[in-house]
Design a protein around this motif. Structure first.
Motif, short mmCIF file in Angstrom:
data_model
loop_
_atom_site.label_atom_id
_atom_site.label_comp_id
_atom_site.label_asym_id
_atom_site.label_seq_id
_atom_site.Cartn_x
_atom_site.Cartn_y
_atom_site.Cartn_z
N PHE A 171 0.81 -1.20 0.22
CA PHE A 171 -0.03 -0.02 0.05
C PHE A 171 0.96 1.18 0.13
CE2 PHE A 171 0.69 -1.30 4.67
CZ PHE A 171 1.03 -0.18 4.89
N ASP A 172 0.43 2.53 -0.30
CA ASP A 172 0.83 3.63 -0.05
C ASP A 172 -0.21 4.72 0.20
OD1 ASP A 172 3.37 5.40 -0.42
OD2 ASP A 172 3.15 5.47 -2.36
N PHE A 173 0.54 5.59 0.65
CA PHE A 173 -0.30 6.97 1.08
C PHE A 173 0.48 8.47 0.63
CE2 PHE A 173 1.96 6.28 5.27
CZ PHE A 173 2.75 7.47 5.18
N SER A 174 -0.68 9.09 0.25
CA SER A 174 -0.17 10.36 -0.08
C SER A 174 -1.02 11.57 0.73
CB SER A 174 -0.36 10.84 -1.66
OG SER A 174 -0.55 12.20 -1.94
N ASP A 175 0.01 12.45 1.34
CA ASP A 175 -0.58 13.66 2.27
C ASP A 175 -1.13 14.54 1.53
OD1 ASP A 175 -0.36 12.48 5.15
OD2 ASP A 175 1.79 12.53 4.81
N VAL A 176 -0.64 14.68 0.22
CA VAL A 176 -0.92 15.75 -0.64
C VAL A 176 -2.46 15.49 -1.28
CG1 VAL A 176 -0.63 17.25 -2.98
CG2 VAL A 176 1.49 16.26 -1.30
N LEU A 177 -2.53 14.54 -1.52
CA LEU A 177 -3.89 13.86 -2.15
C LEU A 177 -4.91 13.24 -1.06
CD1 LEU A 177 -2.62 11.84 -5.24
CD2 LEU A 177 -3.69 14.38 -5.08
N ASN A 178 -4.30 13.27 0.23
CA ASN A 178 -5.24 12.38 1.31
C ASN A 178 -5.70 11.35 1.00
OD1 ASN A 178 -6.20 12.86 3.92
ND2 ASN A 178 -8.08 13.36 3.01
N TYR A 179 -5.02 10.50 0.26
CA TYR A 179 -5.39 9.12 -0.17
C TYR A 179 -4.42 7.94 0.56
CZ TYR A 179 -7.70 10.90 -4.04
OH TYR A 179 -8.95 11.52 -5.08
N LEU A 180 -5.04 7.03 0.79
CA LEU A 180 -4.41 5.65 1.02
C LEU A 180 -4.77 4.63 0.07
CD1 LEU A 180 -2.75 3.56 2.95
CD2 LEU A 180 -5.10 3.14 4.01
N VAL A 181 -3.88 4.31 -0.54
CA VAL A 181 -4.16 3.15 -1.61
C VAL A 181 -3.66 1.73 -1.53
CG1 VAL A 181 -3.68 2.66 -4.10
CG2 VAL A 181 -4.09 4.99 -3.35
N THR A 182 -4.52 0.73 -1.54
CA THR A 182 -4.00 -0.78 -1.23
C THR A 182 -3.89 -1.29 -2.54
OG1 THR A 182 -6.31 -1.20 -0.94
CG2 THR A 182 -5.06 -0.43 1.02
N ALA A 183 -2.85 -2.30 -2.71
CA ALA A 183 -2.78 -3.19 -3.94
C ALA A 183 -3.02 -4.82 -3.60
CB ALA A 183 -1.37 -3.18 -4.17
N SER A 184 -4.14 -5.18 -3.93
CA SER A 184 -4.70 -6.52 -3.52
C SER A 184 -4.48 -7.75 -4.53
CB SER A 184 -6.15 -6.41 -3.47
OG SER A 184 -6.77 -7.57 -3.01
N ASN A 185 -4.29 -8.88 -4.02
CA ASN A 185 -3.85 -10.08 -4.73
C ASN A 185 -5.39 -10.45 -5.42
OD1 ASN A 185 -1.86 -11.89 -5.03
ND2 ASN A 185 -2.99 -13.38 -4.00
N ASP A 186 -6.41 -9.69 -5.33
CA ASP A 186 -7.59 -9.88 -6.23
C ASP A 186 -7.52 -9.26 -7.47
OD1 ASP A 186 -8.42 -7.30 -5.43
OD2 ASP A 186 -10.00 -8.01 -4.28
N ASN A 187 -6.36 -8.45 -7.79
CA ASN A 187 -6.13 -7.58 -8.91
C ASN A 187 -6.60 -6.27 -8.93
OD1 ASN A 187 -5.84 -10.25 -9.70
ND2 ASN A 187 -7.45 -10.19 -11.31
N SER A 188 -7.31 -5.91 -7.83
CA SER A 188 -7.69 -4.55 -7.53
C SER A 188 -6.94 -3.43 -6.82
CB SER A 188 -9.01 -4.54 -6.99
OG SER A 188 -9.68 -5.33 -7.65
N VAL A 189 -7.18 -2.41 -7.07
CA VAL A 189 -6.50 -1.11 -6.39
C VAL A 189 -7.67 -0.60 -5.61
CG1 VAL A 189 -5.63 1.06 -6.58
CG2 VAL A 189 -4.35 -0.95 -7.46
N ARG A 190 -7.67 -0.17 -4.37
CA ARG A 190 -8.56 0.58 -3.60
C ARG A 190 -8.11 1.72 -2.94
NH1 ARG A 190 -9.57 -4.91 -2.99
NH2 ARG A 190 -11.55 -5.65 -3.70
N ILE A 191 -8.91 2.96 -2.92
CA ILE A 191 -8.60 4.07 -2.55
C ILE A 191 -9.17 4.46 -1.24
CG2 ILE A 191 -8.15 6.49 -3.02
CD1 ILE A 191 -8.50 4.31 -5.86
#
Length: 298
Positions: free
Chosen positions: A141-161
């Motif tokens: 996963f990664d996060f951006s304070d500028v965008l206020n996002y936490l993004v996860t990378a999943s084994n189900d092929n998906s990215v979630r914000i």
């Protein structure tokens, strides 16, 4: 490019992290311990013991002098970086694959094998929040304070914000044809890069999540994306035994660090890689039990 090989692990190595201020690097894997290496002498200094399970993730919180390890048995271990003493153990039930410290919120974000995200206070080491980001492994996963996002990378092929402040769900999309194993915001926050078991590297506009680039960057699964601290380059590492250096502006290949290119690279899967804090070295770890230090300035 000059390459030094650090030997001492007796089993596959899965995690590596650089000290943010000193020429030190920490590696861990199936040895049930964490090794501290000196990048100047190219020798190991100390071993952090009291580990009962394989380690998949490491993080350093320098303000509290903490080295934190995430284990296959679901335990989160807090070590004193100065004394190597084990200070705290938190059981999280599922294998831990990624840990990242948020310095502004004084929180630790942790992802696990069953799709759970844990938010842990570094004030009292308590679990503040827990939520599911799908039902499969969250390898990165990664996060951006500028965008206020936490993004996860999943084994189900998906990215979630998610909203970084309260962790409420915002958006999700299918990013690859196979599990997503690496995710990273670009330094300017305009793009999100993802790497997958399908061996493709993709970049996504963070304004509308449209795909800008999509190409086969490796032969097998991509496990890590890491930007240089100051220069316009980033690295990827893969199960195909290689580390690749890419130009940030157009995602073109700068250099392939592998045996196939005549370099003394890894003989098996490269599981993790990072830059030294000064950007002079790339440090990589592998199933071949070796730690390699690549001199980026040579």
């Amino acid at each position: 490019m000059r390459v030094d090989t650090l030997e001492g692990h007796n089993n596959p190595v899965y995690a590596v992290i650089s000290h943010p201020k000193l020429p030190l690097v920490y590696t861990a894997g199936n040895d049930k311990g964490i090794v501290e290496w000196d990048l100047v002498s190219q020798k190991h200094n100390r071993i952090f013991n009291q580990v009962k399970s394989t380690i998949y993730a490491l993080e350093i919180v320098i303000t509290q002098q903490l080295l934190i390890a995430g284990c296959n048995d679901g335990t989160l271990l807090f070590f004193d970086l100065t004394s190597t003493k084990l200070l705290k153990t938190i059981p999280l039930a599922a294998a831990i694959f990624h840990i990242k410290y948020h310095p502004v919120k004084e929180e630790l974000i942790v992802s696990t094998d069953n799709g759970s995200i844990f938010i842990i206070s570094l004030t009292d080491k308590s679990i503040l929040h827990q939520f599911k980001s799908g039902n499969e492994k969250i390898r990165a996963f990664d996060f951006s304070d500028v965008l206020n996002y936490l993004v996860t990378a999943s084994n189900d092929n998906s990215v979630r914000i998610y909203n970084l402040q309260d962790y409420t769900f915002i958006h999700e999309f299918e990013a690859h044809s196979m599990g997503v194993g690496a995710v990273k915001f670009s330094p300017d926050h305009r793009f999100l890069l993802t790497g997958s078991r399908d061996a493709h590297l993709r970049s996504w506009h963070t304004q509308n999540w449209a795909c800008e680039h999509n190409f086969p960057a490796h032969l097998f699964a991509i496990y890590k994306i890491a930007y240089h601290p100051t220069l316009p380059y980033f690295i990827t590492c893969s199960r195909d035994k290689s580390i690749k250096i890419w130009r940030t502006d157009d995602l073109s290949l700068f250099k392939n660090l592998s045996i196939d290119k005549g370099l003394p690279g890894h003989r098996l899967s490269v599981n993790d890689a990072c830059w030294s804090s000064d950007g002079k070295y790339i440090i990589s770890v592998s199933d071949d039990k070796q730690v390699k230090v690549w001199d980026f300035t040579a």
